[in-house]
Design a protein around this motif. Structure first.
Motif, PDB file in Angstrom:
ATOM      1  N   ASP A 235     -77.911  15.276  -3.835  1.00 46.85           N
ATOM      2  CA  ASP A 235     -78.782  16.361  -3.391  1.00 46.85           C
ATOM      3  C   ASP A 235     -79.845  16.607  -4.447  1.00 46.85           C
ATOM      4  O   ASP A 235     -79.589  16.494  -5.649  1.00 46.85           O
ATOM      5  N   CYS A 236     -81.024  16.910  -3.993  1.00 48.10           N
ATOM      6  CA  CYS A 236     -82.094  17.376  -4.865  1.00 48.10           C
ATOM      7  C   CYS A 236     -82.581  18.706  -4.312  1.00 48.10           C
ATOM      8  O   CYS A 236     -82.658  18.875  -3.088  1.00 48.10           O
ATOM      9  N   GLY A 237     -82.881  19.615  -5.209  1.00 44.47           N
ATOM     10  CA  GLY A 237     -83.328  20.921  -4.751  1.00 44.47           C
ATOM     11  C   GLY A 237     -84.424  21.468  -5.635  1.00 44.47           C
ATOM     12  O   GLY A 237     -84.530  21.102  -6.816  1.00 44.47           O
ATOM     13  N   ILE A 238     -85.246  22.321  -5.058  1.00 46.29           N
ATOM     14  CA  ILE A 238     -86.331  22.945  -5.808  1.00 46.29           C
ATOM     15  C   ILE A 238     -85.810  24.246  -6.400  1.00 46.29           C
ATOM     16  O   ILE A 238     -85.364  25.129  -5.665  1.00 46.29           O
ATOM     17  N   LEU A 239     -85.832  24.304  -7.713  1.00 49.66           N
ATOM     18  CA  LEU A 239     -85.352  25.518  -8.378  1.00 49.66           C
ATOM     19  C   LEU A 239     -86.440  26.583  -8.417  1.00 49.66           C
ATOM     20  O   LEU A 239     -86.148  27.773  -8.269  1.00 49.66           O
ATOM     21  N   ALA A 253     -84.051  19.981  -9.494  1.00 48.37           N
ATOM     22  CA  ALA A 253     -82.808  19.448 -10.064  1.00 48.37           C
ATOM     23  C   ALA A 253     -82.181  18.529  -9.032  1.00 48.37           C
ATOM     24  O   ALA A 253     -82.307  18.742  -7.822  1.00 48.37           O
ATOM     25  N   CYS A 254     -81.533  17.494  -9.504  1.00 45.37           N
ATOM     26  CA  CYS A 254     -80.841  16.550  -8.629  1.00 45.37           C
ATOM     27  C   CYS A 254     -79.413  16.377  -9.129  1.00 45.37           C
ATOM     28  O   CYS A 254     -79.133  16.465 -10.328  1.00 45.37           O
ATOM     29  N   SER A 255     -78.534  16.137  -8.173  1.00 39.41           N
ATOM     30  CA  SER A 255     -77.142  15.942  -8.560  1.00 39.41           C
ATOM     31  C   SER A 255     -76.983  14.660  -9.361  1.00 39.41           C
ATOM     32  O   SER A 255     -76.146  14.590 -10.255  1.00 39.41           O
ATOM     33  N   LEU A 256     -77.783  13.654  -9.061  1.00 39.35           N
ATOM     34  CA  LEU A 256     -77.771  12.399  -9.809  1.00 39.35           C
ATOM     35  C   LEU A 256     -79.224  11.983 -10.021  1.00 39.35           C
ATOM     36  O   LEU A 256     -80.078  12.241  -9.160  1.00 39.35           O
ATOM     37  N   VAL A 309     -77.975  18.439   1.235  1.00 38.85           N
ATOM     38  CA  VAL A 309     -78.272  19.834   1.577  1.00 38.85           C
ATOM     39  C   VAL A 309     -79.766  19.957   1.821  1.00 38.85           C
ATOM     40  O   VAL A 309     -80.566  19.680   0.913  1.00 38.85           O
ATOM     41  N   ALA A 310     -80.126  20.353   2.995  1.00 39.71           N
ATOM     42  CA  ALA A 310     -81.549  20.439   3.341  1.00 39.71           C
ATOM     43  C   ALA A 310     -82.136  21.794   2.970  1.00 39.71           C
ATOM     44  O   ALA A 310     -83.351  21.919   2.836  1.00 39.71           O
ATOM     45  N   ALA A 311     -81.282  22.796   2.778  1.00 40.47           N
ATOM     46  CA  ALA A 311     -81.797  24.157   2.584  1.00 40.47           C
ATOM     47  C   ALA A 311     -82.596  24.285   1.300  1.00 40.47           C
ATOM     48  O   ALA A 311     -83.530  25.100   1.224  1.00 40.47           O
ATOM     49  N   ASP A 312     -82.264  23.492   0.285  1.00 37.66           N
ATOM     50  CA  ASP A 312     -82.938  23.655  -1.004  1.00 37.66           C
ATOM     51  C   ASP A 312     -84.100  22.685  -1.170  1.00 37.66           C
ATOM     52  O   ASP A 312     -84.583  22.482  -2.272  1.00 37.66           O
TER      53      ASP A 312
END
Lengths: 652, 319
Positions: A235-239, A253-256, A309-312
């Protein structure tokens, strides 16, 4: 499978009997004498087909009846995967920990999210409870909280479970397990368990295994380990997405690190893509994108591609989303220390690492808009305020600002027309102090042990408030003679703090003592709580002290507010912009994901927490009643079909 | 799923001589509600207006009785020349007969006449026998002589020669009661010739010939042979006697139909109904055309009809 079961299933072989009977009957058409038989044509194919169809309906019903009969004899036969407790004869008390964090939104390639599967598992566990069993529900989304206190009313537990919904919170498994153990630890049931339904991705992959023997009396059972089996999930998300100076800064941030490969971040105005940049392959990074044009546009930063996860993957780009600043108002020449450098109060704030900008200004602002950037304003020994300053400062406090008045010699010598209204109604005096020490006991609640350092302050005097003014404030710290040293008073959504010593080291040593740092820390904490940061972590409540009414519209619709300790609170549970209305004033805040929640690596689990002695995923289900019901329906259908297809006038 | 025959209403499955198998050639007559024949025939005859029989018959005579279309074989002396010259139509002048009006009954007693459906009052042969006996009764009461012969049937049952008097009725009834349905009339012309040969040779002008048969298994030449009797100045009325099942084909399910003569077996069902009725109508049309061309008349009736009405219709047709 027992012999009787096999024997019963063998009855299903009789399914051939109706077929044979139908074949035999079809070949045994009655022979009827009929004189003009030579005039009768052979039956056309259509009629024969219809006869066969009628036969087939009856044949299907009878064959199904034979199969149902065989199943009825072999039942209970059906085994299906259902969560169930392994139990002895005694009643059981269970605390079900359901992870409602953002990582549970991952679908792992299936149709249902981890959360939906966990909720289904909780329903199955509740269904396996018997009379006398107790159940509690704990939610592991940060902060961990009680969904339902322990109860023997399984119906209430089901209703509470029904109300649990997904959120974008971080994960607090340890806290949730601790709460769960507390809920069932004191129940009379001998068999007590904590059941964890989580993907174990709490961002602490290296933490000690979950379910260790910290409390052997209440074992932990990680009931659905399959939720954490998809180690390939990424997952990657915008903080954060901020806009300043013609540029957008997107922190992600990305999980990997490899999860960022091939992905881009786009700045969008509606459906129109304004800027695009590739994500660097790193677990935590920033991307800067130039933006030109109107600042009033509502822009979104969007990550391309798919992940768990698409929400982030989408965030509102906000302007100046950093924390508000602290203004320090004073005469820098007077406040300067002989060793050089910034005034001591500024140095103290820098030492506190308050994560807020400290901005020295020479005098109190006299326009409301000049106070908008500040969360707190420390005014050192002001010589009163002009009417314009009083209006601006009053508005500043009313909207949630924290005003600190350090009263000294100049405050007592305020010129005519320069007063401290509306904060102080009467004039301030300054004179010799009977004592040089503060009362540590009076300041312990606010300043802690550091209050004891405020002794022997070598003060050259102290300010004195009129009794009417002093009674209007709540003392935080007192002089050893009982006179107020530090006091505060709420006004609007903000607060006014007053100290009877200025910050200057020329007047006293107060600013040099650890207690002063504690005092500033308390002030900054108060300011942070009352300020309205544009962005906050999801799950962390927004407090609106002093506000009378707050309405919030979040990504999922209206967000309910609650009142706690006299202050209204709103807890954002979903990532995204929240449009608030605080006492009629619109406000925009953004709930951002917590960085550690993007780490999808599951936490280790103690071997005892996966023991089959606590429960399992296989259960035998007796479906005899259902098969019997089906058999009854088939018999009725057979009768109806026979009645419908039997020709009129036939003599049975 | 039942594959038995399923008539439309009631138990219309054909029954032949009670429980006797189909293949048996000799078939006793199922009299049904038509027995006892002697009494039932008298009752039926009483129901018929006897005066109609004695009314003027048209044939060769001295008193003009009207015109009819010419058919080949008619006596050319009776051709109406004026009508031919004036209207270009071949018409034959008819005269009131002055001869006796002997009633010659021909009853089909072949195997197919043994059939009785559930809706019928009795077997076709029984119903024909009742009508024949009633006609004999009517004729005898009118003073006309009566004779009777059979197509097929038991060899023990002898034909009744043409005689007058009350005792003839008893002989007619005895002959009918001793009859059984047997024999295949379609196999050869011998049976038909035995029945109508003497009529064709000896019937006097004005005689009334009534043929009671199902017309289903007669030879192909039967219509021409029967119609030819008309050329002797006789009134020929052919009464096709069918069972209601034969008239409307009531079978719903798949059924194996076996003819009573000829050994035909057909497996069929309701879907064949329309085609069967069409074939039956075509065959009736062929009979009607062949008979009417000769001056004979064809009546069609079923064995569920009131015998009184049937006898009255025959008497009216014979006028």
């Amino acid at each position: 499978m027992s012999f009787l079961t096999v024997l019963a299933l063998a009855v299903a072989a009789l399914i051939a009997a109706p077929y044979l009977a139908h074949r035999l009957r079809r070949q045994r058409a009655d022979e009827v004498p009929f004189a003009p038989a030579r005039l009768v044509p052979e039956a056309p194919p259509k009629a024969r087909r219809r006869a066969r169809l009628e036969d087939r309906s009856l044949f299907a019903i009878r064959a199904a009846s034979v199969v149902a009969l065989a199943l009825l004899g072999a039942s209970p036969l059906v085994r299906c995967s259902r969560l169930a407790l392994s139990r002895g004869g005694a009643s059981v008390a269970v605390a079900i920990v359901i992870d409602d964090s953002m990582s549970m939104r991952a679908k792992d390639g299936g149709d249902r999210s981890r959360f939906a599967r966990a909720k289904k598992g909780a329903e199955e566990i509740l269904a396996s409870l018997r009379e006398g069993d107790a159940a509690a529900i704990v939610l592991a989304g940060a902060p961990a909280r009680v969904g339902l206190a322990a109860t023997t009313d399984v119906g209430a537990a089901r209703a509470a479970l029904e109300g649990v919904v997904e959120s974008d919170r971080a994960t607090d498994l340890d806290g949730a397990v601790a709460i769960a153990r507390t809920l069932v630890g004191q129940l009379p049931q001998i068999d007590r368990r904590v059941i964890v339904l989580s993907d174990l991705a709490d961002g602490n992959a290296d933490a000690p295994p979950l379910g260790g023997a910290a409390d052997a009396t209440v074992p932990v059972w990680v009931a659905m380990p399959e939720l954490a089996k998809d180690t390939d999930a990424a997952d990657c998300g915008i903080l954060a997405a901020d806009r300043a100076g013609g540029r957008a800064r997107v922190r992600f941030a990305c999980s990997l690190p490899r999860a960022a490969a091939g992905r881009e971040v786009q700045i969008k105005d509606g459906d129109k893509v304004l800027q695009t940049a590739s994500l660097p392959q790193t677990a935590l990074g920033e991307v800067m994108l130039p933006i030109v044009g109107d600042d009033a546009r509502e822009l979104f930063a969007v990550l391309t591609g798919d992940d768990a996860v698409a929400a982030d993957d989408r965030a509102l780009v906000v302007v100046e989303s950093g924390p508000a600043a602290i203004a320090v108002v004073g005469d820098r020449s007077d406040d300067a220390v002989s060793t050089g450098g910034a005034p001591v109060v500024e140095q103290a704030l820098a030492a506190l690492h308050v994560d807020m900008a400290v901005r020295p200004i020479p005098q109190a602002p006299d326009r409301r808009e000049d106070t908008a950037a500040f969360a707190a304003m420390l005014v050192d020994d002001p010589p009163g305020f002009t009417p314009e300053q009083r209006h601006a400062l009053a508005a500043f406090v009313d909207r949630g600002g924290v005003l600190v008045l350090a009263l000294g010699r100049r405050a007592a010598a305020a010129p005519l027309g320069a007063t401290f209204e509306p904060f102080l109604a009467r004039a301030v005096g300054f004179g010799p102090t009977p004592t040089q020490s503060a009362d540590p006991a009076s300041g312990a609640p606010a300043l802690g042990d550091a209050a004891a350092s405020l002794s022997d302050l070598a003060a050259k005097g102290r300010a004195a408030l009129a009794p009417d003014d002093a009674s209007a404030f709540e003392p935080i710290l007192k002089w050893s003679d009982g006179a107020p040293f530090v006091m505060r008073r709420a006004r609007g959504r903000g607060e006014v703090w007053v100290t009877t010593l200025p910050f200057s080291v020329d007047v006293s040593d107060m600013a040099l003592r650890p207690g002063f740092l504690s005092l500033l820390d308390a002030i900054v904490g108060d300011a942070k709580e009352r300020s309205s940061p544009l962005r906050g972590d999801v799950g962390v409540p927004w407090v609106f002290a002093g506000a009378g009414a707050v309405e919030a519209i979040g990504p999922g619709g209206r967000v309910a507010s609650s009142r706690d300790d006299g202050a209204l609170r709103i807890v954002p549970t979903l990532i995204g912009p929240h449009r608030l209305t605080v006492d009629g004033t619109p406000e925009l805040r953004v709930a951002a994901p917590v960085q550690r929640e993007i780490d999808l690596r599951p936490r280790a689990v103690a071997s005892t927490a996966t023991s089959s002695s606590l429960g399992g995923g296989v259960s035998v289900v007796d479906v005899s009643w259902a098969i019997a019901l089906v058999l009854l329906v088939l018999v009725a259908a057979e009768t109806v079909v026979r009645a419908v297809t039997r020709p009129r006038g036939e003599i049975a | 799923m039942s594959a038995r025959s399923t008539p439309e209403s009631g138990s219309a499955r054909g029954v032949v001589a009670g429980a006797r198998p189909v293949k048996e050639v000799r078939r006793a007559v199922d009299w049904g509600s038509l027995a006892p024949l002697r009494i039932r025939a008298r009752v039926v005859a009483e129901g018929v207006y006897a005066g109609a029989h004695r009314s003027a018959r048209k044939g060769a005579g001295v008193e003009f009785g009207g015109h009819r279309a010419y058919t080949p074989g008619d006596d050319l002396r009776h051709l109406d020349v004026r009508s031919l010259l004036r209207h270009d139509h071949l018409l034959v002048r008819q005269f009131e007969t002055e001869t006796d009006r002997a009633l010659r009954l021909v009853v089909d007693a072949s195997a197919s006449m043994a059939y009785r459906g559930s809706r019928a009052l009795g077997a076709k042969l029984a119903w024909a026998a009742l009508v024949a006996a009633a006609l004999a009764r009517v004729a005898i009461k009118s003073g006309d002589p009566v004779g009777m012969s059979f197509i097929g049937g038991s060899k023990d049952a002898r034909p009744v020669p043409v005689r007058g008097g009350r005792e003839v009725f008893e002989r007619v009834v005895d002959a009918l009661e001793s009859q059984s349905a047997e024999g295949e009339a379609g196999a050869s012309l011998a049976m038909l010739n035995d029945a109508i040969g003497s009529i064709a040779r000896s019937a006097r002008r004005g005689s009334v010939v009534v043929v009671l048969s199902d017309l289903l298994d007669l030879p192909a030449e039967a219509a021409a042979r029967i119609g030819a009797i008309c050329t002797r100045g006789c009134v020929v009325v052919v009464v096709q006697t069918l069972d209601p099942d034969e008239a409307d084909f009531p079978f719903k399910e798949t059924v194996r139909l076996k003819s009573l003569e000829g050994g035909v077996t057909v497996e069929t069902d309701e879907a064949a109904r329309e085609r069967y009725l069409a074939a039956l109508a075509a065959e009736q049309g062929a009979w009607r055309e062949a008979l009417v061309r000769r001056g004979a008349k064809l009546l069609t009736t079923t064995t569920d009809r009131d015998p009184v009405a049937a006898v009255r219709a025959i008497v009216e047709a014979a006028l």
